[in-house]
Scaffold this active site. Sequence first.
Site, PDB file in Angstrom:
ATOM      1  N   ARG A 184       0.967  -1.153  -0.029  1.00 20.10           N
ATOM      2  CA  ARG A 184      -0.059   0.091  -0.154  1.00 20.10           C
ATOM      3  C   ARG A 184       0.806   1.222  -0.081  1.00 20.10           C
ATOM      4  O   ARG A 184       0.476   2.170  -0.679  1.00 20.10           O
ATOM      5  CB  ARG A 184      -0.953   0.169   1.088  1.00 20.10           C
ATOM      6  CG  ARG A 184      -1.952  -0.967   1.171  1.00 20.10           C
ATOM      7  CD  ARG A 184      -2.850  -0.825   2.223  1.00 20.10           C
ATOM      8  NE  ARG A 184      -3.951   0.192   2.328  1.00 20.10           N
ATOM      9  CZ  ARG A 184      -4.369   0.623   3.281  1.00 20.10           C
ATOM     10  NH1 ARG A 184      -4.434  -0.014   4.491  1.00 20.10           N
ATOM     11  NH2 ARG A 184      -5.025   1.780   3.212  1.00 20.10           N
ATOM     12  N   CYS A 226      -1.068   6.589   8.791  1.00 16.43           N
ATOM     13  CA  CYS A 226      -1.521   5.331   8.333  1.00 16.43           C
ATOM     14  C   CYS A 226      -2.826   5.567   7.262  1.00 16.43           C
ATOM     15  O   CYS A 226      -2.436   6.555   6.471  1.00 16.43           O
ATOM     16  CB  CYS A 226      -1.991   4.535   9.294  1.00 16.43           C
ATOM     17  SG  CYS A 226      -3.414   4.800  10.375  1.00 16.43           S
TER      18      CYS A 226
END
Length: 284
Positions: A179, A235
């Site tokens: 990611r 995040c």
Amino acid sequence: MRNVVTMKWLLARLYEPDMVIVDCRFQLGQPDAGRHAYEESYIPGAVHFDLERDLSSPVGEHGGRHPLPDINELVQKLGKAGIDRNVRVIAYDDQGGMMASRFWWLLRYLGHEQVYVLDQGFSAWKSAGYPVTNAAPPVRFPKTFEAQLHPEMLASVEDVRRASQEGTDVLIDSREAPRYRGEMEPIDKKAGHIPTAKNRFWKDVLGADGAWKSAEEQRERFGDLKEEESIIVYCGSGVSACPNVLALEEAGFQNVRLYVGSWSDWISYIHNPITNGDEDYRAK
């Protein structure tokens, strides 16, 4: 005392009156799963706090997928659960400490110092043969939680832009490497990461046995950073960054901020730059 306590530590103090245990179990994409798990069995005395109902506010145009909760509402819920700034609070989940760390961070942000995360979580507790119950949730004597906010623990999108452009802070991306590199994005609308961010996957706070690493091992994870550096952690939505914030504190870093909106907030501004690939230059 560390920010993480062992199961044996909690077992020895399970029924002490000046302690509140908080069940933070939650499954992303299954908003009722955590509550149902709590109703099936929980550590005796534990109250349940839900990530989306209690520890976040509704999603808006900006702010990310899990914005900060309304502070007044959270303070009232804490008081109703018997939590004031004089009790010790132990938070647990079943997600490697991710949700419990969000609760830990929120209480620290509100000025509560005696809050800890239970090592290894509920399943390990149950597997060890320690007591669980499915009785009706406990009734706590309500208290008054008096918040003393610590805004220095927060980083705004402007702070993150400045860190990325001018190097004022080290940016830590807590998502898994694919990611971070932009190779996949199962949740958010855009893939990639904030330019200049280093990748430190949050699950690496744990060892192979699922227990939190020691302070020395956490220092090794961040060995290319200097303790005096200013650090901003993010995040996807400000939840899985919290274990890294905790780990950085364990490792001795004192100037650490959380970008609560995180990647999901960053990409909500069309002019914010995005980069892909691996630009994480670790010290060799």
